[in-house]
Design an enzyme around this catalytic site. Structure first.
Site, PDB file in Angstrom:
ATOM      1  N   SER A   1       0.849  -1.197   0.000  1.00 28.41           N
ATOM      2  CA  SER A   1       0.000   0.000   0.000  1.00 28.41           C
ATOM      3  C   SER A   1       0.887   1.251   0.000  1.00 28.41           C
ATOM      4  O   SER A   1       2.069   1.177  -0.362  1.00 28.41           O
ATOM      5  CB  SER A   1      -0.937  -0.019   1.212  1.00 28.41           C
ATOM      6  OG  SER A   1      -1.901   0.989   1.088  1.00 28.41           O
ATOM      7  N   ASN A   2       0.358   2.383   0.379  1.00 29.42           N
ATOM      8  CA  ASN A   2       1.155   3.614   0.438  1.00 29.42           C
ATOM      9  C   ASN A   2       0.622   4.498   1.563  1.00 29.42           C
ATOM     10  O   ASN A   2      -0.277   4.101   2.301  1.00 29.42           O
ATOM     11  CB  ASN A   2       1.120   4.333  -0.917  1.00 29.42           C
ATOM     12  CG  ASN A   2      -0.299   4.689  -1.306  1.00 29.42           C
ATOM     13  OD1 ASN A   2      -0.928   5.529  -0.675  1.00 29.42           O
ATOM     14  ND2 ASN A   2      -0.830   4.028  -2.331  1.00 29.42           N
ATOM     15  N   HIS A   3       1.171   5.706   1.678  1.00 31.22           N
ATOM     16  CA  HIS A   3       0.893   6.533   2.859  1.00 31.22           C
ATOM     17  C   HIS A   3      -0.354   7.415   2.741  1.00 31.22           C
ATOM     18  O   HIS A   3      -0.589   8.250   3.608  1.00 31.22           O
ATOM     19  CB  HIS A   3       2.084   7.459   3.135  1.00 31.22           C
ATOM     20  CG  HIS A   3       3.325   6.715   3.501  1.00 31.22           C
ATOM     21  ND1 HIS A   3       3.436   5.984   4.651  1.00 31.22           N
ATOM     22  CD2 HIS A   3       4.503   6.578   2.847  1.00 31.22           C
ATOM     23  CE1 HIS A   3       4.629   5.436   4.710  1.00 31.22           C
ATOM     24  NE2 HIS A   3       5.297   5.771   3.619  1.00 31.22           N
ATOM     25  N   SER A   4      -1.140   7.289   1.697  1.00 28.92           N
ATOM     26  CA  SER A   4      -2.271   8.222   1.552  1.00 28.92           C
ATOM     27  C   SER A   4      -3.291   8.020   2.673  1.00 28.92           C
ATOM     28  O   SER A   4      -3.738   6.909   2.935  1.00 28.92           O
ATOM     29  CB  SER A   4      -2.947   8.016   0.191  1.00 28.92           C
ATOM     30  OG  SER A   4      -4.114   8.802   0.130  1.00 28.92           O
TER      31      SER A   4
END
Ligand code: PMT
Length: 403
Positions: free
Chosen positions: A216-219
């Site tokens: 995933s990512n940091h959004s």
């Protein structure tokens, strides 16, 4: 805040109620914003509020004597709550404590602020301020739901550090947001996006590796949710296709929860079929594991290689079937920002693209601020660091110029 944003407060009568919360210090700034925008402000304080901010401060800023007691103890003059209730075009209680909210629900009338509330014929706005557990408590939530049902407007609190040292939802909305909330409420104008339907993608996608792990990512979803909130505020119907986030669905917005890029693709394509446009703010995984293990992968001694395949590009798909509708993209970059943003503008057929760079302090993921440039086929506009709500306002302003 630019004064032109508060267009509906001139000569309006605002009864500002201040209750006993540490957030009372923000009421001073709020009062100043309202007065500067041309409103006539009278302040009614609960006895406890005087412990948090002095009546002298509020009297000086509002240019009116402060009302606390049912009568003036020096000359016995009666402070008529009925007259106040009739005088006001809007009663704004900021900060509103859990105690005051509960009393409003029950009709308890043991101070001038509460009697004025019960006498008010005008719209009433509350800006709750309290610790996160008090705010999340079922009693408080039920009280807010009851007040909403009775037509009271709620300027939602924000998330962040609280006076207790804990962090979470409960801090009073910023004075600028509350002033804008009241300004909107008093607006007699037709909402500029009434009758329009927009899709907003927001947050991070989650690509499973096995039942335990994912890519995933940091959004956080904050930027996309701010856009959805602003569109709804201007009267649009909003389909918010949201990856996993801790945020609550903005009022008046239709949220479609998704996890993976593939789920987001399907939901966005379906919602776009009936939409006038879309804003692609989500941070979508470009790659996903080729195979998802159905059991937890066990560690061995050596390296582990996970084979990835490309996901479908949602924005490019909508761009290819735009048929005159509006498409706004985002580009999150770490280097050669303009070059990459312009390439995406062309490739995905965006009308304009919002560039944010991780090289700028306060920009990008997770925080409450962003620093963006708006790039279209005719040029580039660089905006200063602003709250994500303000950035959303500027993006929607630009979007409206394309309609
Ligand atoms: O959520 P926050 O914590 O508030 O953070 C906000 C943000 C940094 C996520 C936001 O401001 C932002 O920049 N969003 C886009 C991030 C991104 O993934 O950009 P990109 O350059 O990889 O993608 C370009 C555009 O194509 C974006 O509009 C993206 O939504 C879209 N895209 C990308 C891949 C894909 N498979 N489908 C897409 O629609």
């Amino acid at each position: 805040m630019a004064q032109k944003e508060l267009e509906n407060l001139g000569r309006r009568h605002i009864l500002l109620g201040v209750t006993g919360s540490i957030a009372a210090y923000k009421a001073a700034l709020l009062c100043r914003l309202l007065v500067t925008a041309g409103a006539e402000v009278k302040v009614v304080m609960t006895p406890l509020a005087k412990q948090f901010i002095t009546p002298l401060t509020m009297a000086t800023l509002s240019k009116n004597p402060i009302l606390v007691d049912f009568f003036n103890p020096e000359n016995g003059e009666w402070n008529s709550h009925v007259k106040l209730g009739v005088w006001a075009d809007c009663m704004l209680i900021a900060p509103a404590t859990a105690n005051t909210l509960a009393k409003m629900v029950s009709g308890i009338a043991d101070n001038l602020l509460l009697t004025s509330y019960l006498s008010a014929r005008c719209p009433v706005v509350v800006a709750p301020a309290m610790d996160l557990d008090m705010y999340a408590h079922p009693a408080t939530q039920q009280n807010l739901a009851t007040l909403l049902k009775r037509g009271v407007h709620v300027a939602e609190p924000g998330e962040g550090e609280l006076a207790s040292g804990l962090s979470g939802k409960g801090r009073m909305a910023e004075p600028e947001e509350i002033a804008r909330f009241v300004d909107d409420l008093l607006s007699e104008k037709k909402k500029s996006l009434e009758g329009k339907h927009f899709v907003v993608t927001a947050g991070a996608t989650i690509e499973p590796i096995d039942p335990v792990r994912f890519i995933s990512n940091h959004s956080s979803g904050k930027m996309g949710y701010a856009l959805a909130t602003e569109l709804a505020r201007r009267g649009a119907r909003v389909s918010l296709v949201s990856g996993r986030t801790a945020l609550e669905c903005p009022r008046g917005v239709d949220r479609i929860d998704v996890l993976s890029a593939e789920e987001m693709y399907r939901a966005a394509v379906e919602a776009f079929a009936t939409a006038d446009g879309a804003i692609m703010c989500a941070a979508v995984a470009d790659y996903t594991p080729k195979q998802v293990a159905d059991r937890k992968l066990k560690k061995g001694d050596g390296e582990l290689n996970i084979e990835l395949k490309r996901t479908r590009d949602i924005a490019a798909e909508l761009g290819a079937h735009k048929n005159g509708r509006l498409l706004v993209g985002f580009a999150l970059e770490t280097h050669d920002e303009e070059l990459h943003a312009e390439a995406k503008l062309q490739k995905k057929n965006f009308d304009f693209i919002v560039l944010n760079s991780l090289r700028d302090a306060g920009a990008g993921f997770r925080g409450d601020t962003n620093k963006v440039s708006l790039i279209d086929r005719t040029g580039r506009e660089d905006l200063p660091l602003m709250t994500k709500s303000e950035v959303a306002g500027r993006i929607i302003d630009k979007l409206e110029t394309f309609l």
